[in-house]
Scaffold this active site. Structure first.
Site, PDB file in Angstrom:
ATOM      1  CB  THR A  55      -7.738  -0.166   6.620  1.00 47.18           C
ATOM      2  OG1 THR A  55      -7.683  -0.498   5.188  1.00 47.18           O
ATOM      3  CG2 THR A  55      -9.306  -0.291   6.710  1.00 47.18           C
ATOM      4  CG  PHE A  81      -9.682  -2.039  11.068  1.00 46.52           C
ATOM      5  CD1 PHE A  81     -10.613  -2.982  10.297  1.00 46.52           C
ATOM      6  CD2 PHE A  81      -8.626  -1.992  10.403  1.00 46.52           C
ATOM      7  CE1 PHE A  81      -9.995  -3.826   9.124  1.00 46.52           C
ATOM      8  CE2 PHE A  81      -8.148  -2.488   9.297  1.00 46.52           C
ATOM      9  CZ  PHE A  81      -8.993  -3.235   8.669  1.00 46.52           C
TER      10      PHE A  81
END
Length: 286
Positions: free
Chosen positions: A175, A177
């Site tokens: 992921t 960020f």
């Protein structure tokens, strides 16, 4: 005084680890129930910054944060790509054989579907947050409920880890960020800079409108790393485009490209320029 950094979820969430990579380990973290609360906290000064997930390598974009970036315009000042590794956690004394239910966020449950195929008698239970599922298991104090979360969350809530790397395909779940805050960060003269902009096309009903706009970058050899479109909040069937590219806003060819882009847009807004983020593994212990 420590910086106060907001993230969505419960203590132990992957976003908390991202916050520590982005702003340093010596911070006070502020768990929030929703993404918008992060932006509100930054706007009011309750938080000095926030860590927001923007895309996952298997599930795709987190559209809500694209829309909130356009709404609040808080500058992006950094990024990190965090490897997501799920573990099966349960109350001390529980075993795989004693579990009847395992709860987690829907994406985590889907990413661990092979486990549920292996143990069809265990029920999948949807929960709002991975770390929240670990917190809930700790509260229930029984041997029949388990959660799928990070090892950090499991240790934080005093749970035992029954299995690690529970995800179907190991090593491909990441992921990205972003770090956001109220004021922009000065950009160095480094080459390893990513810039994120958003814009609205001036003549989006004309053939090749987007092609012509993006040609400003192609003609100067600027590498676009991501393009995303989102519905315009005030214009039915209109769109706002997000573009990330490798380029320092101080670079002459970037300045020229943005000047040319402006010929095809009603507005162009630079959300941020920052050093390209590294790929990191979850490392913070409870």
């Amino acid at each position: 005084m420590k910086k106060k950094i907001a993230f969505q979820g419960r203590r132990g969430a992957y976003s908390e680890s991202a916050a520590r990579y982005l702003f340093g380990e010596d911070i006070d973290v502020l768990p929030m129930n929703t993404f918008e609360e992060i932006y509100q906290a930054i706007e009011t000064g309750k938080a000095d910054g926030g860590a927001i997930p923007i895309e996952n390598s298997t599930a795709g974009s987190i559209y809500e944060n694209y829309d909130l970036l356009a709404k609040w315009r808080h500058p992006i000042v950094g990024e990190v790509k965090l490897q997501i590794e799920h573990c099966l956690c349960a109350y001390p004394g529980a075993t795989l054989e004693s579990l009847k239910r395992v709860m987690s966020h829907p994406q985590a449950l889907a990413q661990c579907s092979h486990f549920f195929n292996e143990f069809p008698a265990i029920e999948k239970v949807i929960f709002f947050d991975t770390a929240g599922s670990a917190e809930e298991v700790a509260k229930r104090k029984n041997l029949t409920d388990g959660g799928i979360a990070s090892t950090y969350a499991a240790k934080l809530y005093g749970l035992n880890i029954l299995r690690t790397n529970l995800e179907n395909i190991k090593g491909v779940n990441f992921t990205r960020f972003y770090a956001i805050q109220k004021e922009p960060k000065a950009v160095s003269s480094e080459d390893n800079i990513k810039t994120v902009i958003l814009f609205e096309l001036a003549n989006d009903d004309k053939p090749a409108a987007l092609y012509n706009a993006l040609g400003a970058f192609a003609r100067r050899g600027i590498n676009l790393t991501r393009i995303e479109s989102r519905p315009h909040p005030d214009k039915p069937w209109g769109y706002i485009f997000y573009v990330a590219f490798l380029g320092n806003p101080k670079d002459e060819k970037v300045i020229e490209a943005l000047d040319e882009l402006n010929q095809f847009t009603t507005f162009t807004y630079r959300l941020g320029s920052f050093v390209c983020g590294k790929t990191e593994r979850l490392k913070y212990e409870a």
